[in-house]
Design a protein around this motif. Structure first.
Motif, mmCIF file in Angstrom:
data_model
loop_
_atom_site.group_PDB
_atom_site.id
_atom_site.type_symbol
_atom_site.label_atom_id
_atom_site.label_comp_id
_atom_site.label_asym_id
_atom_site.label_seq_id
_atom_site.Cartn_x
_atom_site.Cartn_y
_atom_site.Cartn_z
ATOM 1 N N SER B 14 0.827 -1.210 0.000
ATOM 2 C CA SER B 14 0.000 0.000 0.000
ATOM 3 C C SER B 14 0.860 1.259 0.000
ATOM 4 C CB SER B 14 -0.887 0.007 1.238
ATOM 5 O OG SER B 14 -0.078 0.128 2.403
ATOM 6 N N VAL B 16 2.125 2.314 2.785
ATOM 7 C CA VAL B 16 2.053 2.819 4.161
ATOM 8 C C VAL B 16 3.169 2.189 4.983
ATOM 9 C CG1 VAL B 16 0.646 2.913 6.250
ATOM 10 C CG2 VAL B 16 -0.432 3.161 4.002
ATOM 11 N N LYS B 17 3.842 3.030 5.769
ATOM 12 C CA LYS B 17 4.952 2.529 6.580
ATOM 13 C C LYS B 17 4.449 1.965 7.897
ATOM 14 C CE LYS B 17 8.195 6.108 5.303
ATOM 15 N NZ LYS B 17 8.614 7.374 5.886
ATOM 16 N N PRO B 18 4.979 0.796 8.281
ATOM 17 C CA PRO B 18 4.648 0.291 9.616
ATOM 18 C C PRO B 18 5.394 1.097 10.687
ATOM 19 C CG PRO B 18 6.176 -1.192 8.515
ATOM 20 C CD PRO B 18 5.881 -0.087 7.540
ATOM 21 N N HIS B 61 -1.333 -2.595 7.619
ATOM 22 C CA HIS B 61 -1.224 -1.299 6.932
ATOM 23 C C HIS B 61 -0.300 -1.274 5.723
ATOM 24 C CE1 HIS B 61 -3.934 0.640 9.749
ATOM 25 N NE2 HIS B 61 -3.318 -0.022 10.708
#
Lengths: 576, 295
Positions: B14, B16-18, B61
């Motif tokens: 996605s 999105v960074k964890p 995420h």
């Protein structure tokens, strides 16, 4: 006489409940109106229990104060129930087992019948003594014995004619017993009505609305909803008994997030465990219907007795602020309607809907002519399967009405993560590493107000969030919510027949409330709130929403249900 | 890190960074799940990754699949509910030791015995990381943490033993320091029909200075190379007890146990007619027919 109240009393294990259920069915088949409620304890054998079946030729709104006919199956039933016997009440008992000296000289009509001997002769089964007694009741209220045969045939038909004949022999033994004659003339109109309790009506309402998943942990008085779903598993629903109420609500949320209409149910104790899950549903805006059937609290409380003590709890359960709908059905019939509506409201606004039942409403049986199946429609709100915008699907799109398009797994291009943390339109978290950044502060504000805006949208679009008023020009008004409403309605009838002029304001939906309309309805009126709790929780809700302070109240917290007669009596002492 | 082709990675990512610290074992778990999904060619719209709370909860995420980031300890009921609602989904639970072996351990037992067909990956770092370093249900006896500064006096849980006793039909263990092996364990777990649990030693580089990558490297060995019979529940149970018996000198990783048993969905009456979410709503006549029972 407009109605007759028959109370069957005995010990748990004596067949009190099944006898009551049988009488309900036979009477309903003849077109009588029925209102029945039972008293029991949390014990399987022994103790004391009763089932009161009130029969009438017109609509009934409570199980009736006082007993017209008592079937006493043990000695305790005489001593426990004698204070409730009306003048001229009939007492049916087996003289070989029960002494009735304590009833002497009170004018009761004592009907001794050798119930056990007749039962043994008819079937060899001592439990059949209840059927013998029922036979006497049928004669007393003028129900043809053939109506009984029809019901028994329907119930035991498959077991063969032998059982039917045994039952008929037993019932005739009571019916034809010397000295038993018709004393009451309750006329049935021949219409076959449904006889069902609140939990059954609610379950069928949920089923009709397409609820396919019901998760619960057994707890009185909600367990019969689980039983309903379990016994209708072949009709395309999935009942799920789980390890605890934490699992129940979170499983229902999981099922709902995958696109299935889902519900969970419990009583106050279990609802306490569900509280965190309620907030999750609200935060990820996943539709969810929760049933809370209240019983006497706090803690374990009186496990088998009723109360309306949890509404403020339900309205404020879980941390933070979020929109929710709290509704308390006011009758068996309305339990069906509310349940069916709940799924549409929950889908339309993506908010949790909490249905506040109580033991009395969950368990009492009413006859209902039309349940309202034709009125059931399905509206899944902004459920979408296609992303019309460029890029990732904005599951939490900021909209004017606060409701965002919703997708469920299985649809390409509609993927998102539903987060219990605060998130942006895409569902990406704005907490953790972004907390406190200017843009994240702005997103938080936007998202919280987006969710909260749904309250205004609901109030604007729906008509249900105002109470109902009856007899608008009355001098005094009773104010009720939920299951107390029917008894209050009955009280209004009694009071007005005594020359007073009473009306009723009753709430079904408690949250949100249209403050302005509610205030206008109540303003300047003489109000008495009637509630099944100690603190007058509805009065508090009214004050909070309208500023109107109700100063007279009738509050009941002994675990027993209201009746019209009881309320009327209290009202008379209040307004004198 | 497990190797995934760039193209496949893009499909499942996605962007999105964890929230994980540099060096966190959870990055390997992310790569392992991604490799397993890619190898199996599962379309992203048919994947649901469910997490609870804690560092591990970041897992959904970075994926472009469906996800639910739920409550602390409750990921299994959410995941199970979703799976029962739509049996066509690949449902992966991604949790931590506090989440799954502490506050939510009851759900582990019950979903294992139900044999719901989900794959549960537990990032076990023997510490509470996101709450800044308290003892966890798998912290070693004597572990010095913020909540046990004088050393823990509780014994660590045996999650493998619990899962076996509860009836999990696929029980494996992996180590973030061996990502290819881990990806294989996860992949086999997804392929397995039934409840799979993969306990992953996923070192916390910030708060756990005992159970480090090196510490594990010196102790772990692969069951596959030790002649373990993964069809034997008693052999599996014995292996689960080995860690404590050897005072954590020998830690087996790999497949402890696998057995074919009907899944919950396979036995459920309603699901014989297809996924719940695809079943039609009742007609008015069907409702009226049911109502006849009450006349």
């Amino acid at each position: 006489m407009a109605s007759v109240s028959v109370r069957i009393a005995g010990a748990h294990g004596d067949g009190v409940e099944s006898s009551g259920a049988l009488l309900i069915k036979v009477a309903a088949r003849t077109g009588m109106h029925v209102f029945a409620y039972r008293g029991y304890g949390s014990i399987i054998r022994g103790g004391h229990c009763w089932y009161q079946v009130r029969l009438g030729s017109s609509e009934l709104k409570s199980y009736g104060e006082g007993i017209d006919i008592l079937i006493a199956l043990n000695q305790e039933s005489i001593s426990n129930q004698k204070s409730r016997l009306r003048d001229n009440a009939v007492v049916i008992y087996d003289p070989s087992k029960i002494k009735v000296e304590e009833l002497d000289g009170k004018g009761y009509r004592l009907v001794p019948i050798p119930l056990l001997d007749i039962a043994i002769a008819a079937s060899g089964d001592p439990i059949m003594r209840n059927t013998v007694a029922l036979g006497a009741v049928l004669k007393l209220i003028g129900i043809n014995i053939e109506a009984f045969r029809e019901v028994i045939k329907g119930q035991f038909g498959r077991k063969g004619d032998v059982v039917v004949e045994q039952n008929m022999k037993a019932v005739s033994g009571g019916y034809d017993h010397q000295g038993v004659q018709t004393l009451y003339s309750i006329e049935g109109d021949g219409k076959k009505r449904y006889a069902l309790d609140g939990n059954t009506a609610l379950s069928i309402g949920a089923y009709a609305a397409g609820c396919k998943f019901y998760a619960a942990y057994p707890m009185t008085p909600a367990s019969t909803i689980l039983h309903w779903f379990a016994s209708h598993e072949d009709k395309g629903v999935m009942p799920k008994q789980v390890e605890d109420e934490l699992a129940a609500i979170n499983m229902a949320i999981g099922a709902s997030s995958a696109g299935v209409r889902a519900m969970c149910g419990t009583s106050g104790g279990g609802f306490s465990l569900m509280v965190e899950g309620l907030g999750l549903a609200a935060m990820i805006e996943t539709p969810l219907v929760v049933v809370e059937s209240q019983r006497s609290g706090p803690s374990t409380g009186v496990t088998t007795k009723t109360e309306q003590g949890d509404i403020l709890f339900a309205m404020h359960a879980s941390q933070g602020e979020f929109p929710r709908i709290v509704v308390a059905p006011r009758s068996v019939k309305e339990s069906f309607k509310v349940a069916a509506e709940a799924f549409n409201l929950s889908d339309r606004y993506q908010v949790p809907v909490i249905i506040m039942m109580d033991l009395y409403l969950s368990e009492h049986v009413e006859t209902v002519e039309v349940l309202g199946v034709d009125g059931v429609s399905v509206d899944r709100g902004k459920l979408v399967t296609e992303n019309k915008e460029e890029g990732r699907f904005k599951r939490y799109l900021v909209t004017e009405d606060g409701v965002s398009p919703r997708s469920v797994p299985g649809h390409k291009g509609m993927e998102f993560v539903a987060g219990s943390d605060e998130h942006n339109e895409l569902g990406d978290l704005v907490t953790d590493m972004y907390a406190g950044l200017d843009w994240a502060i702005e997103v938080r504000k936007q998202m919280h107000s987006k969710r909260m805006r749904k309250i205004d949208t609901m109030l604007k679009n729906e008509t249900v969030f105002v109470p109902e008023i009856f007899n608008e020009t009355a001098d005094h008004f009773l104010v009720t919510f939920g299951s107390t409403t029917e008894a209050a309605m009955e009280a209004v009838g009694i009071l007005n027949s005594q020359g007073m002029n009473f009306g009723l304001v009753s709430f079904s939906y408690l949250m949100p409330l249209d403050k302005e309309k509610t205030r206008k309805m109540l303003e300047g009126k003489k109000l008495i709130n009637v509630e099944g709790n100690y603190t007058g929780q509805l009065a508090q809700v009214i004050r909070m929403n309208t500023g109107i302070d109700i100063t007279q109240s009738i509050l009941k917290y002994d675990g027993e249900a209201f009746t019209g007669e009881l309320i009327a009596k209290e009202v008379v002492t209040l307004v004198k | 890190m497990a190797e995934v082709s760039t193209a496949a990675k893009q499909v499942l990512t996605s962007g999105v960074k964890p929230i994980w610290c540099p060096g966190c074992g959870d990055y390997s778990v992310q790569a392992g799940i991604m490799k397993a999904l890619t190898d199996l060619g599962i379309e992203r719209e048919n994947v649901l990754i469910v997490s609870g709370i804690g560092c591990s909860s970041s897992m959904p995420h970075p994926f472009s699949t469906f996800g639910v980031h739920s409550l602390h300890g409750r990921l299994l009921p959410v995941a199970a509910g979703a799976k029962l609602a739509n049996d066509e989904l690949t449902v992966i639970g991604a949790g931590g030791d506090g989440d799954g072996y502490g506050i939510g351990v009851g759900h582990l037992v019950h979903n294992a015995r139900r044999n719901v067909d989900i794959t549960y990956v537990v990032m076990n770092n023997e510490i509470y990381g996101l709450t800044t370093g308290q003892t966890s249900p798998t912290s070693l006896f004597g572990a010095k943490t913020k909540s046990t500064p004088f050393g823990s006096i509780e014994n660590p849980e045996n999650p493998i033993g619990i899962a076996l006793a509860a009836g999990a039909t696929y029980v494996a263990r992996a180590f973030s320091g061996d990502p290819m092996h881990m990806a294989q364990m996860i992949k086999m777990g997804i392929q397995h029909k039934g409840f799979s649990i993969i306990d992953v030693f996923s070192p916390c580089v910030t708060f756990n200075h005992t159970n480090t990558y090196d510490w594990f490297r010196q102790r772990v060995y692969k069951l596959e190379q030790a002649g373990h019979d993964a069809t034997s529940i008693s052999a599996a149970m014995a292996k689960s007890l080995e860690t404590e018996a050897t005072n954590w000198e020998k830690i087996p990783i790999g497949l402890f146990y696998r057995v074919e048993k009907p899944t919950y969905s396979a036995l459920d009456m309603t699901l014989q007619k297809g996924p719940l979410v695809k079943q039609p709503f009742p007609t008015k006549q069907q409702v009226m027919d049911i109502l006849e029972e009450y006349k």
